[in-house]
Write a protein that holds these residues in place. Structure first.
Motif, PDB file in Angstrom:
ATOM      1  N   GLU A   1      -5.998   0.753  -8.189  1.00  0.00           N
ATOM      2  CA  GLU A   1      -4.969   1.390  -8.762  1.00  0.00           C
ATOM      3  C   GLU A   1      -3.897   0.347  -9.133  1.00  0.00           C
ATOM      4  O   GLU A   1      -3.145   0.668 -10.136  1.00  0.00           O
TER       5      GLU A   1
ATOM      6  N   ARG B   1      -2.501   2.526  -3.829  1.00  0.00           N
ATOM      7  CA  ARG B   1      -3.609   3.041  -2.647  1.00  0.00           C
ATOM      8  C   ARG B   1      -4.477   1.535  -2.425  1.00  0.00           C
ATOM      9  O   ARG B   1      -5.104   1.442  -1.159  1.00  0.00           O
ATOM     10  N   ASN B   2      -4.763   1.113  -3.377  1.00  0.00           N
ATOM     11  CA  ASN B   2      -5.712  -0.095  -3.435  1.00  0.00           C
ATOM     12  C   ASN B   2      -5.572  -0.969  -4.557  1.00  0.00           C
ATOM     13  O   ASN B   2      -4.846  -0.804  -5.469  1.00  0.00           O
TER      14      ASN B   2
ATOM     15  N   TYR C   1       1.014  -1.123   0.020  1.00  0.00           N
ATOM     16  CA  TYR C   1       0.050   0.090   0.109  1.00  0.00           C
ATOM     17  C   TYR C   1       0.790   1.333   0.045  1.00  0.00           C
ATOM     18  O   TYR C   1       0.399   2.461  -0.347  1.00  0.00           O
TER      19      TYR C   1
END
Length: 217
Positions: free
Chosen positions: A53, A49-50, A45
């Protein structure tokens, strides 16, 4: 005690591509990727970010690979065709990732390279400037759909493919001529979806390019 290894962004993307070759985007997760790398999710991360992404970055990497070494040649139609075939080939080598491109729009370098070349080719065609964005949009939707459709065949196991062929034969050759007269009439000529994919891809693309050409003053 030695610290935990720090993975680079490129190494994480390499591992993500390898993991997606044996799974789909639904079952893929940052946790599984972290386990494959022998680390924890928190370390990934720091880079992404997730999951979305991360998948966008993976799709962009395929686009960048497709455009690697590309040099525009020929007229606008040849340039669009060459770009399309490069995308088809790149995702054909990674069929599990083809749907990622259509689902997760990428804003990275690979995406920009594709967008720039297609837009430049459309500008070279002589289309009115105001028509180019919509023509570009329709063309890319067509390419994403064709590539994802073809890739869905590529991920089938031999057993799944043969089972699908058997269902096709039953559906077509076993059609009741009273209820399905047209299907029964053309049954011997109808081809399954997996047949002649490259020819179909090129013919559909050529037809769309021809349709664009009619809008050129």
């Amino acid at each position: 005690m030695a610290g935990r290894r720090r993975w680079t962004t490129e190494e994480i993307l390499d591992a993500a591509v390898d993991l997606l070759r044996t799974s789909d985007t639904e079952s893929f997760s940052v946790r599984k990727l972290a386990a494959a790398l022998g680390t924890d999710s928190s370390s990934l991360y720091r880079h992404f970010r997730n999951k979305t992404e991360l998948l966008r970055a993976v799709a962009d990497r395929i686009l960048a690979a497709a455009m690697d070494g590309y040099r525009p040649a020929g007229d606008w139609k040849q340039r669009i065709t060459a770009t399309a075939l490069r995308l088809r080939e790149a995702f054909g080598e990674h069929p599990q990732l083809a749907a990622v491109w259509g689902r997760y729009a990428s804003g990275g370098t690979g995406s920009r390279l594709v967008m720039e070349e297609v837009l430049q080719a459309l500008r070279a065609s002589g289309l009115p400037e105001e028509e180019i964005p919509s023509r570009y949009h329709r063309l890319v939707i067509l390419l994403a759909a064709l590539i994802a459709s073809e890739a869905s065949i590529g991920v089938l196991t031999p057993g799944e493919y043969e089972q699908g062929m058997e269902h096709f034969r039953v559906a077509v050759l076993g059609a009741d001529p009273d209820r399905f007269p047209a299907l029964a009439h053309f049954a011997r000529e109808i081809r399954p979806l997996g047949a002649d994919r490259r020819a179909a891809f090129e013919e559909i693309l050529a037809a769309h390019i021809a349709q664009i050409e009619t809008a050129i003053p």
